[in-house]
Design a protein around this motif. Structure first.
Motif, mmCIF file in Angstrom:
data_model
loop_
_atom_site.group_PDB
_atom_site.id
_atom_site.type_symbol
_atom_site.label_atom_id
_atom_site.label_comp_id
_atom_site.label_asym_id
_atom_site.label_seq_id
_atom_site.Cartn_x
_atom_site.Cartn_y
_atom_site.Cartn_z
ATOM 1 N N LEU A 141 13.477 19.646 107.813
ATOM 2 C CA LEU A 141 13.610 18.047 108.138
ATOM 3 C C LEU A 141 12.373 17.744 107.411
ATOM 4 O O LEU A 141 12.227 16.914 106.694
ATOM 5 N N ALA A 142 10.763 18.874 107.751
ATOM 6 C CA ALA A 142 10.560 18.622 107.456
ATOM 7 C C ALA A 142 10.177 18.380 106.226
ATOM 8 O O ALA A 142 9.195 16.861 105.623
ATOM 9 N N ASN A 143 10.571 19.662 105.275
ATOM 10 C CA ASN A 143 10.413 19.172 103.977
ATOM 11 C C ASN A 143 11.002 18.376 103.024
ATOM 12 O O ASN A 143 10.453 18.142 101.634
ATOM 13 N N SER A 144 12.386 18.697 103.924
ATOM 14 C CA SER A 144 13.554 17.053 103.151
ATOM 15 C C SER A 144 12.499 15.779 103.227
ATOM 16 O O SER A 144 12.611 15.186 102.003
ATOM 17 N N SER A 145 12.098 15.586 103.764
ATOM 18 C CA SER A 145 11.273 14.412 103.773
ATOM 19 C C SER A 145 10.017 14.409 103.262
ATOM 20 O O SER A 145 10.631 13.466 102.621
ATOM 21 N N ARG A 146 8.951 15.321 103.185
ATOM 22 C CA ARG A 146 7.962 15.269 101.862
ATOM 23 C C ARG A 146 9.145 14.809 100.627
ATOM 24 O O ARG A 146 8.068 14.461 99.739
ATOM 25 N N LYS A 147 9.898 15.955 100.123
ATOM 26 C CA LYS A 147 10.449 15.396 99.028
ATOM 27 C C LYS A 147 11.184 14.764 98.403
ATOM 28 O O LYS A 147 10.149 14.245 97.303
ATOM 29 N N VAL A 184 21.254 13.163 102.243
ATOM 30 C CA VAL A 184 21.998 13.603 102.706
ATOM 31 C C VAL A 184 21.432 15.196 103.910
ATOM 32 O O VAL A 184 21.739 15.350 104.231
ATOM 33 N N ALA A 185 20.772 15.903 102.546
ATOM 34 C CA ALA A 185 19.820 16.919 104.056
ATOM 35 C C ALA A 185 19.236 16.572 104.865
ATOM 36 O O ALA A 185 19.653 17.013 105.540
ATOM 37 N N LYS A 186 18.960 15.280 104.420
ATOM 38 C CA LYS A 186 17.685 15.064 105.441
ATOM 39 C C LYS A 186 18.291 14.584 106.727
ATOM 40 O O LYS A 186 18.362 14.483 107.807
ATOM 41 N N LYS A 187 19.151 13.980 106.422
ATOM 42 C CA LYS A 187 20.131 12.652 107.192
ATOM 43 C C LYS A 187 20.744 14.158 108.549
ATOM 44 O O LYS A 187 20.552 13.740 109.749
ATOM 45 N N HIS A 188 21.410 15.871 108.199
ATOM 46 C CA HIS A 188 22.008 16.535 108.581
ATOM 47 C C HIS A 188 20.872 16.942 109.289
ATOM 48 O O HIS A 188 20.904 17.587 110.189
ATOM 49 N N PHE A 189 19.450 17.398 108.668
ATOM 50 C CA PHE A 189 18.904 17.615 109.486
ATOM 51 C C PHE A 189 18.587 16.844 110.941
ATOM 52 O O PHE A 189 18.050 17.880 111.295
ATOM 53 N N ILE A 204 33.208 23.753 100.874
ATOM 54 C CA ILE A 204 33.284 24.151 102.535
ATOM 55 C C ILE A 204 32.978 23.638 103.548
ATOM 56 O O ILE A 204 33.599 23.183 104.798
ATOM 57 N N ASP A 205 31.878 23.232 103.357
ATOM 58 C CA ASP A 205 31.323 21.927 104.332
ATOM 59 C C ASP A 205 30.880 21.061 103.667
ATOM 60 O O ASP A 205 29.343 21.194 103.377
ATOM 61 N N TYR A 206 30.758 19.328 103.218
ATOM 62 C CA TYR A 206 30.502 18.760 102.505
ATOM 63 C C TYR A 206 28.781 18.747 103.059
ATOM 64 O O TYR A 206 28.034 18.334 102.715
ATOM 65 N N ASP A 207 28.740 18.156 104.736
ATOM 66 C CA ASP A 207 28.046 17.861 105.434
ATOM 67 C C ASP A 207 26.244 19.278 105.058
ATOM 68 O O ASP A 207 25.636 19.030 106.125
ATOM 69 N N ASP A 208 27.046 20.644 104.421
ATOM 70 C CA ASP A 208 26.160 21.570 105.381
ATOM 71 C C ASP A 208 24.567 20.884 104.301
ATOM 72 O O ASP A 208 24.296 20.643 103.448
ATOM 73 N N PRO A 209 23.113 20.918 105.482
ATOM 74 C CA PRO A 209 21.991 20.847 104.744
ATOM 75 C C PRO A 209 21.340 21.119 104.087
ATOM 76 O O PRO A 209 20.768 20.770 102.872
ATOM 77 N N LEU A 210 21.583 22.806 104.063
ATOM 78 C CA LEU A 210 21.156 23.796 102.835
ATOM 79 C C LEU A 210 21.308 23.711 102.097
ATOM 80 O O LEU A 210 20.809 23.273 101.285
ATOM 81 N N ALA A 211 22.805 23.166 101.949
ATOM 82 C CA ALA A 211 23.261 23.575 100.496
ATOM 83 C C ALA A 211 22.571 22.081 99.807
ATOM 84 O O ALA A 211 22.583 21.990 98.504
ATOM 85 N N ASN A 212 22.727 21.280 100.082
ATOM 86 C CA ASN A 212 22.666 19.708 99.940
ATOM 87 C C ASN A 212 20.689 19.513 99.544
ATOM 88 O O ASN A 212 20.385 18.759 98.397
ATOM 89 N N PHE A 213 19.636 20.133 100.406
ATOM 90 C CA PHE A 213 19.083 20.455 100.905
ATOM 91 C C PHE A 213 18.153 21.342 98.582
ATOM 92 O O PHE A 213 17.859 21.047 97.686
ATOM 93 N N ILE A 214 19.030 22.487 98.972
ATOM 94 C CA ILE A 214 18.922 22.740 97.580
ATOM 95 C C ILE A 214 19.350 22.445 96.130
ATOM 96 O O ILE A 214 18.792 22.586 95.295
#
Length: 335
Positions: free
Chosen positions: A171-177, A144-149, A114-124
């Protein structure tokens, strides 16, 4: 006020939702839960109430309660795409928390349909693929998650405090991960067309000894690789915009020893696409020349609406992805 509206019309679920939103802005999660619970008693299947209640239960660290209301919301077949994507992404987050990684991956992918850019879905997806030991997919989706956050961060000034705090956390978690994944799976950011991550050195203890200062070392130019594919007989190539972003020199080739200079014609940042053109076809390899000759002359222009336009595709149409970001390291085949 919303309280007065509820007093006059006790079954006004919209007033309850608006009032709970005010308390969420203030960080009063338990109060918001109480109000949403009352709204749910009035309209047990109200999708907005269930979706908001799922988020509240998640923030209160009650994943089982969040699971129940989000699955109930999903079973009601939401027709609004935005709401459906939100429910799916939040449900995927609950699945990941409960270590149901296959369900988390499946549900996140539905959200991305539905939303390819969804940051939370990419993060999960990044977290779930990591739990299954799939480093390549874990890193790709976390990038992708970090980019869109980061994109969301630009709108923080207009965001309510509740949303702002959560997006900053993700955003902090995606960078750390990402840092953890690169080290864990023995990859470098450059392998994914990303700029190198600079580690902050730990300063040594101060001493009384005076040392002669050395001139700063000359920084070597950074290089990276990415995938692309030919789209015209004239030597036009489509690749991702982030691959060639800020590049002073671009070359194209089907192997490391046969590279041809290329020109950046245009970019479509909304879809992360870039159009390149070979400076000459004479230097291209025999394989590339053979492929190019089979193509047409016309190139779909990078219009204001982007290369991917609704009038050019049909829902359910099959999509073929050509190219692979690791090139010769793994495969040159179509994926």
């Amino acid at each position: 006020s919303y309280k007065e509206m509820i007093r006059i019309k006790p079954d006004d679920t919209d007033a309850y939702l608006s009032l709970s939103g005010i308390y969420l802005k203030q960080g009063k999660v338990n109060t918001a839960r109480t109000i949403l619970a009352k709204a749910r008693q009035i309209a047990p299947n109200n999708l907005d109430t269930l979706a908001e209640l799922g988020i509240v239960y998640w923030e209160l660290d009650k994943p089982q309660e969040a699971l129940k209301v989000l699955e109930q919301a999903l079973s009601s077949n939401p027709e609004r795409p935005g709401l459906l994507a939100e429910i799916l992404a939040n449900l995927a987050e609950v699945y990941e928390k409960l270590e149901r990684y296959d369900d988390a991956i499946k549900t996140s992918k539905k959200a991305l349909e539905i939303d390819y850019d969804d940051p939370l879905a990419n993060f999960i997806l990044g977290l779930s693929y990591d739990a299954k030991g799939d480093g390549l997919n874990a890193i790709s989706h976390m990038i992708v998650a970090k980019k869109h956050f980061q994109e969301l961060k630009k709108n923080y000034a207009k965001a309510r405090k509740w949303d702002k705090r959560n997006e900053q956390k993700y955003l902090a978690n995606s960078s750390r991960k990402l840092r953890t994944f690169y080290e864990k799976y023995k990859f470098n950011p450059e392998d994914f067309g990303e700029p190198p991550i600079k580690n902050i050195p730990i300063a040594p203890p101060q001493t009384a000894q005076v040392e002669e200062k050395k001139p700063p070392e000359k920084q070597l130019p950074q290089s990276g690789t990415g995938s692309g594919f030919f789209v015209s007989k004239m030597g036009h190539v489509i690749t991702n915009a982030h691959v060639v972003q800020n590049c002073k020199k671009i070359t194209i080739g089907d192997n490391a020893n046969k590279q041809v200079p290329a020109e950046l014609i245009n970019t479509d940042r909304s879809n992360d696409l870039a159009l390149l053109k070979l400076s000459t076809l004479e230097m291209a390899s025999a394989e590339s020349k053979s492929l190019i000759q089979k193509l047409g002359i016309v190139v779909v222009p990078l219009a204001s609406k982007g290369l991917l336009r609704s009038e050019d595709v049909i829902l359910g149409e099959k999509v073929l992805v050509a190219g692979y970001p690791f090139g010769e390291f793994f495969s040159n085949t179509i994926k």
